[in-house]
Structures are given as C-alpha cells and as structure tokens.
Enzyme design. Structure first.
Site, PDB file in Angstrom:
ATOM      1  N   ARG A 218       0.845  -1.186   0.000  1.00  0.00           N
ATOM      2  CA  ARG A 218       0.000   0.000   0.000  1.00  0.00           C
ATOM      3  C   ARG A 218       0.883   1.241   0.000  1.00  0.00           C
ATOM      4  O   ARG A 218       1.986   1.238   0.529  1.00  0.00           O
ATOM      5  CB  ARG A 218      -0.917   0.016   1.234  1.00  0.00           C
ATOM      6  CG  ARG A 218      -2.099  -0.938   1.131  1.00  0.00           C
ATOM      7  CD  ARG A 218      -3.003  -0.842   2.336  1.00  0.00           C
ATOM      8  NE  ARG A 218      -2.350  -1.313   3.533  1.00  0.00           N
ATOM      9  CZ  ARG A 218      -1.804  -0.561   4.466  1.00  0.00           C
ATOM     10  NH1 ARG A 218      -1.859   0.766   4.365  1.00  0.00           N
ATOM     11  NH2 ARG A 218      -1.219  -1.089   5.507  1.00  0.00           N
TER      12      ARG A 218
ATOM     13  N   TYR B 222      -1.196  -3.581  -7.125  1.00  0.00           N
ATOM     14  CA  TYR B 222      -0.935  -4.320  -5.883  1.00  0.00           C
ATOM     15  C   TYR B 222      -2.200  -4.375  -5.007  1.00  0.00           C
ATOM     16  O   TYR B 222      -2.881  -3.358  -4.831  1.00  0.00           O
ATOM     17  CB  TYR B 222       0.213  -3.680  -5.071  1.00  0.00           C
ATOM     18  CG  TYR B 222       0.201  -4.224  -3.660  1.00  0.00           C
ATOM     19  CD1 TYR B 222       0.724  -5.489  -3.392  1.00  0.00           C
ATOM     20  CD2 TYR B 222      -0.419  -3.536  -2.619  1.00  0.00           C
ATOM     21  CE1 TYR B 222       0.633  -6.035  -2.124  1.00  0.00           C
ATOM     22  CE2 TYR B 222      -0.511  -4.079  -1.345  1.00  0.00           C
ATOM     23  CZ  TYR B 222       0.014  -5.331  -1.109  1.00  0.00           C
ATOM     24  OH  TYR B 222      -0.092  -5.880   0.140  1.00  0.00           O
TER      25      TYR B 222
ATOM     26  N   LYS C 184      -9.570  -2.620   1.648  1.00  0.00           N
ATOM     27  CA  LYS C 184      -9.298  -1.478   2.503  1.00  0.00           C
ATOM     28  C   LYS C 184     -10.078  -0.234   2.058  1.00  0.00           C
ATOM     29  O   LYS C 184     -10.573   0.544   2.869  1.00  0.00           O
ATOM     30  CB  LYS C 184      -7.786  -1.188   2.543  1.00  0.00           C
ATOM     31  CG  LYS C 184      -6.976  -2.311   3.216  1.00  0.00           C
ATOM     32  CD  LYS C 184      -7.509  -2.583   4.566  1.00  0.00           C
ATOM     33  CE  LYS C 184      -6.892  -3.623   5.447  1.00  0.00           C
ATOM     34  NZ  LYS C 184      -5.774  -4.390   5.265  1.00  0.00           N
TER      35      LYS C 184
ATOM     36  N   HIS D 194     -10.546  -2.622  11.457  1.00  0.00           N
ATOM     37  CA  HIS D 194      -9.436  -3.451  10.962  1.00  0.00           C
ATOM     38  C   HIS D 194      -9.206  -4.585  11.960  1.00  0.00           C
ATOM     39  O   HIS D 194      -8.218  -4.590  12.691  1.00  0.00           O
ATOM     40  CB  HIS D 194      -8.194  -2.567  10.820  1.00  0.00           C
ATOM     41  CG  HIS D 194      -7.072  -3.188  10.044  1.00  0.00           C
ATOM     42  ND1 HIS D 194      -5.773  -2.725  10.134  1.00  0.00           N
ATOM     43  CD2 HIS D 194      -7.026  -4.217   9.164  1.00  0.00           C
ATOM     44  CE1 HIS D 194      -4.997  -3.447   9.340  1.00  0.00           C
ATOM     45  NE2 HIS D 194      -5.728  -4.356   8.748  1.00  0.00           N
TER      46      HIS D 194
ATOM     47  N   SER E 287      -1.311  -3.588  10.251  1.00  0.00           N
ATOM     48  CA  SER E 287      -0.933  -4.476   9.158  1.00  0.00           C
ATOM     49  C   SER E 287       0.329  -5.257   9.510  1.00  0.00           C
ATOM     50  O   SER E 287       1.293  -4.695  10.042  1.00  0.00           O
ATOM     51  CB  SER E 287      -0.681  -3.647   7.897  1.00  0.00           C
ATOM     52  OG  SER E 287      -1.849  -2.932   7.588  1.00  0.00           O
TER      53      SER E 287
ATOM     54  N   CYS F 249       0.831  -7.433  11.793  1.00  0.00           N
ATOM     55  CA  CYS F 249       1.080  -7.549  13.229  1.00  0.00           C
ATOM     56  C   CYS F 249       0.322  -8.713  13.859  1.00  0.00           C
ATOM     57  O   CYS F 249       0.141  -8.752  15.076  1.00  0.00           O
ATOM     58  CB  CYS F 249       0.747  -6.244  13.940  1.00  0.00           C
ATOM     59  SG  CYS F 249       1.925  -4.934  13.555  1.00  0.00           S
TER      60      CYS F 249
ATOM     61  N   ASP G  97      -9.221  -9.966   8.892  1.00  0.00           N
ATOM     62  CA  ASP G  97      -8.713  -8.616   8.592  1.00  0.00           C
ATOM     63  C   ASP G  97      -9.727  -7.500   8.844  1.00  0.00           C
ATOM     64  O   ASP G  97      -9.343  -6.422   9.251  1.00  0.00           O
ATOM     65  CB  ASP G  97      -8.255  -8.552   7.128  1.00  0.00           C
ATOM     66  CG  ASP G  97      -7.331  -7.375   6.837  1.00  0.00           C
ATOM     67  OD1 ASP G  97      -6.331  -7.213   7.574  1.00  0.00           O
ATOM     68  OD2 ASP G  97      -7.611  -6.605   5.908  1.00  0.00           O
TER      69      ASP G  97
ATOM     70  N   ARG H  49       2.271 -12.181  -0.629  1.00  0.00           N
ATOM     71  CA  ARG H  49       0.952 -12.529  -0.085  1.00  0.00           C
ATOM     72  C   ARG H  49       0.353 -13.747  -0.788  1.00  0.00           C
ATOM     73  O   ARG H  49       0.733 -14.090  -1.899  1.00  0.00           O
ATOM     74  CB  ARG H  49      -0.006 -11.344  -0.282  1.00  0.00           C
ATOM     75  CG  ARG H  49       0.453 -10.061   0.414  1.00  0.00           C
ATOM     76  CD  ARG H  49      -0.486  -9.638   1.488  1.00  0.00           C
ATOM     77  NE  ARG H  49       0.078  -8.614   2.362  1.00  0.00           N
ATOM     78  CZ  ARG H  49      -0.458  -8.297   3.534  1.00  0.00           C
ATOM     79  NH1 ARG H  49      -1.539  -8.911   3.966  1.00  0.00           N
ATOM     80  NH2 ARG H  49       0.090  -7.369   4.292  1.00  0.00           N
TER      81      ARG H  49
HETATM   82  P1  GTP Z   1      -2.231  -7.822   7.369  1.00  0.00           P
HETATM   83  O1  GTP Z   1      -2.721  -8.873   6.430  1.00  0.00           O
HETATM   84  O2  GTP Z   1      -1.180  -6.953   6.775  1.00  0.00           O
HETATM   85  O3  GTP Z   1      -3.342  -7.000   7.940  1.00  0.00           O
HETATM   86  O4  GTP Z   1      -1.420  -8.577   8.556  1.00  0.00           O
HETATM   87  P2  GTP Z   1      -1.889  -9.416   9.830  1.00  0.00           P
HETATM   88  O5  GTP Z   1      -2.202  -8.490  10.951  1.00  0.00           O
HETATM   89  O6  GTP Z   1      -2.921 -10.396   9.445  1.00  0.00           O
HETATM   90  O7  GTP Z   1      -0.533 -10.169  10.244  1.00  0.00           O
HETATM   91  P3  GTP Z   1      -0.118 -11.705  10.098  1.00  0.00           P
HETATM   92  O8  GTP Z   1      -0.922 -12.607  10.979  1.00  0.00           O
HETATM   93  O9  GTP Z   1      -0.073 -12.055   8.657  1.00  0.00           O
HETATM   94  O10 GTP Z   1       1.357 -11.677  10.676  1.00  0.00           O
HETATM   95  C1  GTP Z   1       2.355 -10.828  10.136  1.00  0.00           C
HETATM   96  C2  GTP Z   1       3.728 -11.286  10.547  1.00  0.00           C
HETATM   97  O11 GTP Z   1       3.833 -11.334  11.975  1.00  0.00           O
HETATM   98  C3  GTP Z   1       4.056 -12.690  10.042  1.00  0.00           C
HETATM   99  O12 GTP Z   1       5.379 -12.725   9.584  1.00  0.00           O
HETATM  100  C4  GTP Z   1       3.880 -13.547  11.254  1.00  0.00           C
HETATM  101  O13 GTP Z   1       4.694 -14.700  11.210  1.00  0.00           O
HETATM  102  C5  GTP Z   1       4.241 -12.613  12.410  1.00  0.00           C
HETATM  103  N1  GTP Z   1       3.482 -12.973  13.654  1.00  0.00           N
HETATM  104  C6  GTP Z   1       2.156 -13.194  13.750  1.00  0.00           C
HETATM  105  N2  GTP Z   1       1.798 -13.540  15.016  1.00  0.00           N
HETATM  106  C7  GTP Z   1       2.941 -13.527  15.740  1.00  0.00           C
HETATM  107  C8  GTP Z   1       3.237 -13.788  17.119  1.00  0.00           C
HETATM  108  O14 GTP Z   1       2.382 -14.116  17.935  1.00  0.00           O
HETATM  109  N3  GTP Z   1       4.546 -13.634  17.504  1.00  0.00           N
HETATM  110  C9  GTP Z   1       5.528 -13.281  16.609  1.00  0.00           C
HETATM  111  N4  GTP Z   1       6.770 -13.165  17.070  1.00  0.00           N
HETATM  112  N5  GTP Z   1       5.278 -13.033  15.302  1.00  0.00           N
HETATM  113  C10 GTP Z   1       4.015 -13.149  14.869  1.00  0.00           C
HETATM  114  C1  SPV Z   2      -2.921  -4.622   5.284  1.00  0.00           C
HETATM  115  O1  SPV Z   2      -1.951  -3.995   4.849  1.00  0.00           O
HETATM  116  O2  SPV Z   2      -3.436  -4.380   6.396  1.00  0.00           O
HETATM  117  C2  SPV Z   2      -3.463  -5.753   4.500  1.00  0.00           C
HETATM  118  C3  SPV Z   2      -2.969  -5.960   3.161  1.00  0.00           C
HETATM  119  O3  SPV Z   2      -4.348  -6.446   4.981  1.00  0.00           O
HETATM  120  S1  SPV Z   2      -3.649  -4.838   2.023  1.00  0.00           S
HETATM  121  O4  SPV Z   2      -4.850  -5.452   1.460  1.00  0.00           O
HETATM  122  O5  SPV Z   2      -2.661  -4.615   1.011  1.00  0.00           O
HETATM  123  O6  SPV Z   2      -4.023  -3.625   2.688  1.00  0.00           O
HETATM  124 MN    MN Z   3      -4.851  -5.805   7.092  1.00  0.00          MN
END
Ligand code: GTP
Ligand code: SPV
Ligand code: MN
Length: 603
Positions: free
Chosen positions: A71, A199, A208, A228, A250, A252, A279, A378
């Site tokens: 983004r 993207y 979003k 979110h 994002s 996290c 999400d 992704r």
């Molecule tokens: P968006 O799709 O961008 O909104 O991201 P999200 O909030 O769904 O994050 P996601 O669960 O994909 O995790 C993002 C990154 O954080 C990945 O590389 C995970 O492996 C890492 N991660 C997720 N949960 C944990 C956790 O509990 N501990 C640690 N150390 N890393 C984590």
């Molecule tokens: C985020 O960035 O929080 C996502 C991926 O879930 S995107 O759809 O690119 O915003």
């Molecule tokens: Mn997201």
C-alpha cells in the site's frame, strides 16, 4: 452484454468506458467457466504463472512490478469537500481537483485492453450487513483476486436491484507508474478511484478502500462500525462458544491469531479456535444490546513470509488450492512456491520475486535484498479452504462479541496483556496504540508510530470524530464487550522475541475470556488490569528465547510488568499526539483518561 437494467450501474460503466476507452467491456458473471477462461488468458500473457497442478491445484503465481509491492499511504487520499473532514492523519485532495487529475491520467488508458465489470458484495448477499459495489478494472489479476476475496457475480446485480445504489470503484493500472499512482476516496460520493497500481491493497477496492475507508464513514453516519479486526470463535471444553475481535496494525498478527491452533493440552481439554475473519469486521449493536460482528470478506489476503506448519498450519492449508500467490519465490524444480520462514529447505533452483534466478548460498535472513520472496508477499486464498473456518462464517447476523482486543508491535513498554477499566477507557487504550511500521506499506519499517485502533491508514474521516464515534457507540451498547490490549512482540536486548507467540497466544486468550466471566482476579496498575503471573497457564510451554535461554515465569513477570517511568513518557508522547496532531476533536472522555494515566504514573 450488460447484466442489469439499473441505470446508475449502466451510467457508471459507460462513463468509465468513455474515459478509459477499452476495446471491449466484459461483465463478470461469477460463472466458473468465465473465470477459467480469464486464468488461461492471464497465463498466456504471463500475468499468471501456472503452478504444479497436482501439488497445488488451481494455484497461480503473480509478480508485481518492483515499484508496486505494498500500500502507498502517501498516495492515498480522502477527497472530502472540506479538508478538515478528512482530518489530520489522512492525505487530502479537493474532490474536483482529484476527479480532474484521475481523468487526465486514466483517459484512453484502456485502449487495446478490456474493461472488466465486477459486481461484488461485501458480506453475505442479502444479509442486513451486506453492501454492494461495482469495480471496473483493466486487470485480470484484480478480477481473479476479487473473485476470491469477495462474493462476485450476477446475483449481486440482482441484489442491487433495478434502482439500488452501490459503491463505485474505478481501477486502471495505466503504466503502473509510481509517480502517477493515486488511490482516491470520495466518501461523500460513494466513489473510489485507483490508478497506476496493480498491488492488492491499492486495487482490490472491496478491501481497505471500501470495507474500511468508505465503510467507516458510512458507519459513523449510520451508527455502526467498520474496523481493521479479525474475528475468532473459541469453543470451551463444555461446548459453549465465545467470540472475540482484535485490531492489530498491518502485518502484526491478525491472520495468525484468527487461525490459532491451541497448545496440545488445551486441545485435549476440548478447546478449539475457529476463524470468522482475519482482517476486517463490520460491527453493529444487536437487539440484545451486545455488539455483533461479521467479516465482509470471502477470502484471505495474507502475509506469506513466516507462514509455516508450526506458526499457522491453517493458513498454510488454505493456500493448497485455488490460491493466487503474489511476489513469493518460485521453486522451478517442481513449480511450487517458497518464502522465507516456510521451511529450512531453501530451494536449489529458484526464481525470486523479481523474476531473477535466486542463489541460496547468498541468502542472509537479516538482509532483505537477499530474500527470495518479498517481505510483503501474499497469498489470496478462499476462506472456505481454511480447516478452522467457523460455521458462522456465512451467518447473516454475525457473531456476538465478548471481548475486543487491541495490539501492536512494541519491543518495549506495553505488557503482554492488560485490560481496560471500562468501555471509555478501552477506547482510550485503542486511541493510544503505537506500533512499529511493517512491509505492508511502502516506507521505512520498524519505525514506531501512532496507529489508533490499527486504523491510521484506514479511517475515511477525521480521526478525532472516529474516536468520538467509538465513545458514542459505547452509549448505545447495553452489554459492551470488555476491551483488552496485547503485545506479542516484546524483545530482549538482542532483539529476540520474549513471548513464544502464535499458538501459545491461547494462554493469553484464556485469561482474557476468564476476565470476561469475572472468573479470575487481576492486579490493578497505572494502565489497567494486568494478570497475576500465576494466572497465565505456562503448562507444557517449551520455548527458547535464545539458545540456552528457556522461557520461565520470570520472563513472564518481566513482560507483564508496568514500568511507570516508561508509561509516564508514553503518556507525555500521547498528549503531544492528541494536542499537536488530532487537535480540536478529541473527546473529553479520552483527555480524562489521559489525565488519569499521567496521575497514575507519578512517583
Ligand atoms: P495484514 O494482512 O497486513 O493486515 O497482517 P496481519 O495483521 O494479518 O498479520 P499476520 O498474521 O499475517 O502476521 C504478520 C507477521 O507477523 C508474520 O510474519 C507472522 O509470522 C508474524 N506474527 C504473527 N503472530 C505472531 C506472534 O504471535 N509472535 C511473533 N513473534 N510473530 C508473529
Ligand atoms: C494490510 O496492509 O493491512 C493488509 C494488506 O491487509 S492490504 O490489502 O494490502 O491492505
Ligand atoms: Mn490488514
């Protein structure tokens, strides 16, 4: 052939075509044969690479341009008539100027291309939560991703009806020129325009752009919330269920928490986690005075790096068929995909995300430029593929929330978990969120910034009014969920994560759910209620923070501790954010909480 007689739809499509001048207009019917033909066309043109169909049936790989991998927050605009209404943390453009600029950029841009018309629904078609959109685009990649992420097709046009309204989305990839990339939102016109990107978050306009930026504005005016947030269901050993929503910025941890596999001894007792969404949550007050949430999406656009059989087996399983991978690495020995953190078998013959041969002998985890997959690579996977998808996923009413959890990526200061004192204090805790930036957006990563409710890049109006909306919602909820904050990302001096995270986050979830039932005590601290260390179950926990350093209750104590000095500094920083950034529209309830925090942190 047009699939509707709705004049508003026809006028919108005609205006888009008149501007962009495509050779042909193709209506997306939702018919599987049509999508199949589009896949074939995309493989032929190189837009998609067909993966090994016996290992990954119906799976494809796509590579974006190297300038188009995340983004673009500084090119994302809220175009309200008054600049003040977009607020202090959004980029603003005058709507007239924005329409003119977009027209100039998009004019004639689809010559020699086709324009696809995608009727889509956010939410189950016909549900009281559902909202409909039409996205026109010149990208087959967008069509195929939207067909996974949303509910698309002719039945949506039927649901819109002969005279119904919808969110207008215009996307033209143009030349994918970063200098002329604009993601524009017109909340006052229910319109989104996206040019010069291809993207995900910039172009899958249901996600979003609509389900957060436009929907948050609709929610403010109509008395509901677009957040979110992931939504998960917990089944207890006695068979009862509770639902939780959690807002993390994002990359996290939302997808990971939403699909959590509890540690073995929890599973043996009968605990189970099911995923409703990973999400986005749309939330309303139900007739019973509780908050009810739905996931308006139909798929997962998840972060690939770090996803593996241990961290998130459910997400990994979801990607085994019908999935589009974006910017991951291609293992050319067997035409499968690979990314950092998938496993330790670095592929010998591999093409990296930029399309160049990858030399695994030069790979160094700490140096992004040696990675085979982009850090924000992704997968787009159908939600129905997920082994732990909730039976309530398709529910028209949604699920009732027992708890709301906020959380960010904080190396220091924020404890593993704490509970707010009440709704308004919970809103304060959300407003006070800061988190280290990630690869999900362009720009530097690892920089601490304010990200209230994980909505900094997604609130489609003034952040102060958004806080006020949360306070106002609280007044309408007779039985509000309890509000918590978590932090999985505390680090030791060497940068190692102290808390094991992932499946072991169940141990924290259990405490949270017990608090919702008043079934466990807590310590009252300067910032809220913190667990007594003995109340977090550490049974069968086997985690090494660093080689030779096993996680013990002392480490738990350390990450539960509230350091008043750090929190005094945190409060001071927050005060400056309120005063200098949000300025005039901070609800009095929040400044009261801030004053109390400052007071609590003295001495
Ligand atoms: P968006 O799709 O961008 O909104 O991201 P999200 O909030 O769904 O994050 P996601 O669960 O994909 O995790 C993002 C990154 O954080 C990945 O590389 C995970 O492996 C890492 N991660 C997720 N949960 C944990 C956790 O509990 N501990 C640690 N150390 N890393 C984590
Ligand atoms: C985020 O960035 O929080 C996502 C991926 O879930 S995107 O759809 O690119 O915003
Ligand atoms: Mn997201």
């Amino acid at each position: 052939m047009a699939l509707t007689k709705n004049k508003k739809v026809l006028d919108f499509v005609e205006a888009g075509a008149e501007l962009a001048q495509p050779d042909e207009i193709v209506w997306i019917t939702g018919d599987l044969g049509q999508l199949d033909e589009l896949r074939k066309e995309a493989v032929k043109s190189g837009e998609l690479i067909k993966l090994n169909q016996s290992i990954l049936p119906d799976c494809y790989l796509h590579r974006t341009k190297v300038n188009d991998v995340a983004r673009v927050e500084d090119r994302t605009f809220i175009c309200t008539k008054s600049r003040e209404d977009a607020g202090p943390v959004n980029y603003w453009m005058d709507p007239k100027q924005a329409y003119e600029l977009a027209s100039e950029i998009a004019r004639g841009s689809m010559k020699g291309r086709k324009m696809y018309v995608i009727p889509y629904s956010m939410g189950v078609v016909g549900s009281p939560f559902a909202r409909y959109g039409i996205e026109v685009t010149d990208s087959i990649y967008v069509v195929l991703n939207m067909a996974i992420m949303t509910r698309v097709g002719a039945n949506v046009l039927k649901a819109i009806g002969p005279d119904g309204d919808f969110i207008k989305g215009f996307h033209a990839k143009c030349n994918v020129d970063a200098e002329n990339r604009y993601i524009m939102h017109f909340p006052e016109d229910n319109t989104i325009i996206s040019v010069n990107s291809a993207y995900g978050g910039n172009v899958l306009l249901g996600k979003k752009c609509f389900a957060l930026r436009i929907a948050s504005y609709l929610g403010k005016n109509e008395g509901w919330m677009a957040e979110h947030m992931l939504i998960l269901g917990v089944t207890f050993p006695d068979g009862t269920k509770k639902y939780v929503a959690a807002a993390f910025p994002s990359a996290c941890g939302k997808t990971n928490l939403a699909m959590l596999v509890p540690p073995k001894h929890y599973r043996e007792k009968g605990y189970k986690i099911e995923c409703v969404g990973d999400d986005i949550a749309w939330i309303r007050v139900g007739a019973d005075g509780r908050l009810w949430a739905v996931n308006p999406e139909n798929g997962f656009f998840g972060v690939a790096p770090g996803t593996n059989d241990h961290s998130n087996p459910n997400a990994l399983a979801a990607t085994k068929r019908g999935t589009i991978f974006t910017n991951v690495a291609l293992d050319t020995d067997n035409m499968t995909v690979w990314w950092e953190g998938l496993n330790d078998d670095l592929p010998e013959h591999c093409i990296d995300w930029t399309g160049k041969p990858w030399d695994r002998t030069k790979f160094n985890k700490k140096d992004k430029s040696t990675c085979a997959a982009h850090p924000n690579s992704r997968f787009t996977a159908p939600a129905k593929n997920c082994p732990c998808i909730s039976p309530e996923f398709d529910s028209k009413e949604g699920v009732p929330l027992s708890a709301i959890i906020f959380g960010g990526r904080r190396a220091t200061t924020t404890p593993l978990v704490y509970q707010s004192r009440d709704w308004n204090h919970g809103v304060f805790v959300g407003s006070a969120m800061s988190s280290e930036t990630t690869a999900a957006a362009t720009g530097a990563t690892g920089v601490l910034r304010h990200d209230p409710m994980a909505m900094k890049p997604f609130a489609g109006y003034h952040m102060g009014d958004y806080f006020q909306h949360w306070i106002d919602m609280g007044k309408a909820i007779k039985n509000p969920p309890k509000i918590f904050n978590v932090n999985w990302f505390r680090q030791d001096e060497d940068g190692n994560f102290i808390w094991p995270g992932f499946g072991d986050n169940m141990r924290v979830l259990e405490w949270i759910l017990k608090r919702c039932d008043d079934a466990v005590d807590a310590e009252e601290t300067a910032i809220g209620y913190v667990p007594r260390p003995q109340d977090i179950d550490l049974d069968e926990l086997d985690y090494e923070i660093a080689p030779g350093h096993k996680f013990t209750q002392d480490d738990l104590k350390a990450i539960l501790a509230v350091d008043k000095k750090r929190w005094a500094a945190e409060a001071e920083e927050l005060e400056s954010y309120y005063k200098n950034t949000i300025k005039t529209r901070i609800p009095a309830e929040l400044t009261e909480c801030l004053e109390k925090l400052k007071e609590n942190c003295k001495n």
